[in-house]
Enzyme design. Sequence first.
Site, PDB file in Angstrom:
ATOM      1  CD  GLU A 258      38.580  38.925  39.207  1.00 33.57           C
ATOM      2  OE1 GLU A 258      38.473  40.064  39.644  1.00 33.57           O
ATOM      3  OE2 GLU A 258      37.921  37.964  38.154  1.00 33.57           O
ATOM      4  CD  GLU A 267      31.202  42.953  40.733  1.00 38.02           C
ATOM      5  OE1 GLU A 267      32.309  42.837  40.782  1.00 38.02           O
ATOM      6  OE2 GLU A 267      31.314  42.677  39.750  1.00 38.02           O
TER       7      GLU A 267
END
Length: 503
Positions: A258, A267
């Site tokens: 994920e 991120e």
Amino acid sequence: MEIPSLNKQQEFTLASVTDLTSPDSSLSSSSVVATFSCVNEVKELRFQESESSDCFSFDLSSTQLFKLGQLQFICVADSSGSAMEKSSFCRGVVIKFRDEKESKDFCDSFEECKKDSVKQGSSVPNGTVVSANKSKFDDKIEAASAKMYFHYYGQLLHQQNMLQDYVRTGTYHAAVMENRSDFSGRVVVDVGAGSGILSLFAALAGAKHVYAVEASEMAEYARKLIAGNPLLAERITVIKGKIEDIELPEKADVLISEPMGTLLVNERMLETYVIARDRFLSPNGKMFPTVGRIHMAPFADEFLFVEMANKALFWQQQNYYGVDLTPLYVSAHQGYFSQPVVEEQFYEIDIPLKFTASVCTRIHGLACWFDVLFDGSTVQRWFTTAPGAPTTHWYQIRCVLSQPIHVMAGQEITGRLHLVAHSAQSYTINLTLSAKMWGPGANQGGILQTSSCKLDLKEPYYRMSQPQVYPTQEPPAQSQDIHIHSDDLEEVELLQQTANAQL
């Protein structure tokens, strides 16, 4: 426990040893011996049956030991060029001990001997560095950001928030279970395993073995959760480390992860997903998810614009307890409009924009969302964060312009969305939107008005208030998509749609 020098051989009697590159090659008797020794100034770990010439040898400087249970471990390393070598990337064996004392003594000796083998400042392939060398992850991410990142994902509270995103978790479960043929009897690597939930899904679907790789302290919780599901635990190995650094004993048939952040890329986990593909995925292997798309569309939202602008009014006070705050007003105003609003490297992503309006309005910025495809052999399943779809913890984001653009029906809106990665595991966003001349003679005209903004994707403004009620109208312009594919995730393909959309 005092560990003797490697000038003397150390021997441990084992219950069994199994070569993972050839499961039929198993040593199992009362005379299987593990020996730490020094051969031609190379520190080695050798497994051998006393009455057989078969053996498994490892160079300790490139060897890792992972715990599967109290009495069972997996030992992996780069290929050493021995006659038994069957793979060009790494080798591995599963070792079993007769009791916990022998297991502990072996581990203590392994750690001491391994330190001795690299004390001259060399770095081992899995990124365990004794000198100042850095891994790929450390090269691109600043230490403070990485520390905060792994601390955040090492807490059960945040894992629970993600697990309770039932759209997210339910979609992953369905994508795996609907495509059991992709997982049954296959080797799976879970990239950034977190709580281990996706590893458990893969095991439920019949995976032969799952390697759950997690760099944060959540790896310990994942071990506990997996151990509490014993029918699945025997087929799952939790490895604490970064995907850029660790070694695995075999190639993967399937990667599951994920890796999505806000606007898909926040991120910078997608880069790790690509590295896992390049390092561990076998040819013709599958990735879950397979394709990622970013969508965008201009939006008009007077309430949001006023809300953002009003936040800076605090700094217009000329007598705040006797202090004039106005010198900071401009900086504060710019600061509020530098936040996106959340409702082998992707370092730079450049997206040209082109839309057509059909009614008069003020464009306040660009709305963005994403979706991903699980391209299974049996079922293709999409997961989306689009407006109007069931809400996820990603929401959508809106890049708000500090100066809106006035447009008329038929007017063309052009611009550019430019994202540049930074070392705090996110992106700087530069957005420019322009309105061209419209109506008769527009083809000969130039730009009428332009507005730009610069935002940090890492520092969003989370707008959780109830949405305002707006007059019913059609969207400002047709959305535009970019696709990111698993077979070439470094490249971003722009699917331009010359807009005939209704505004």
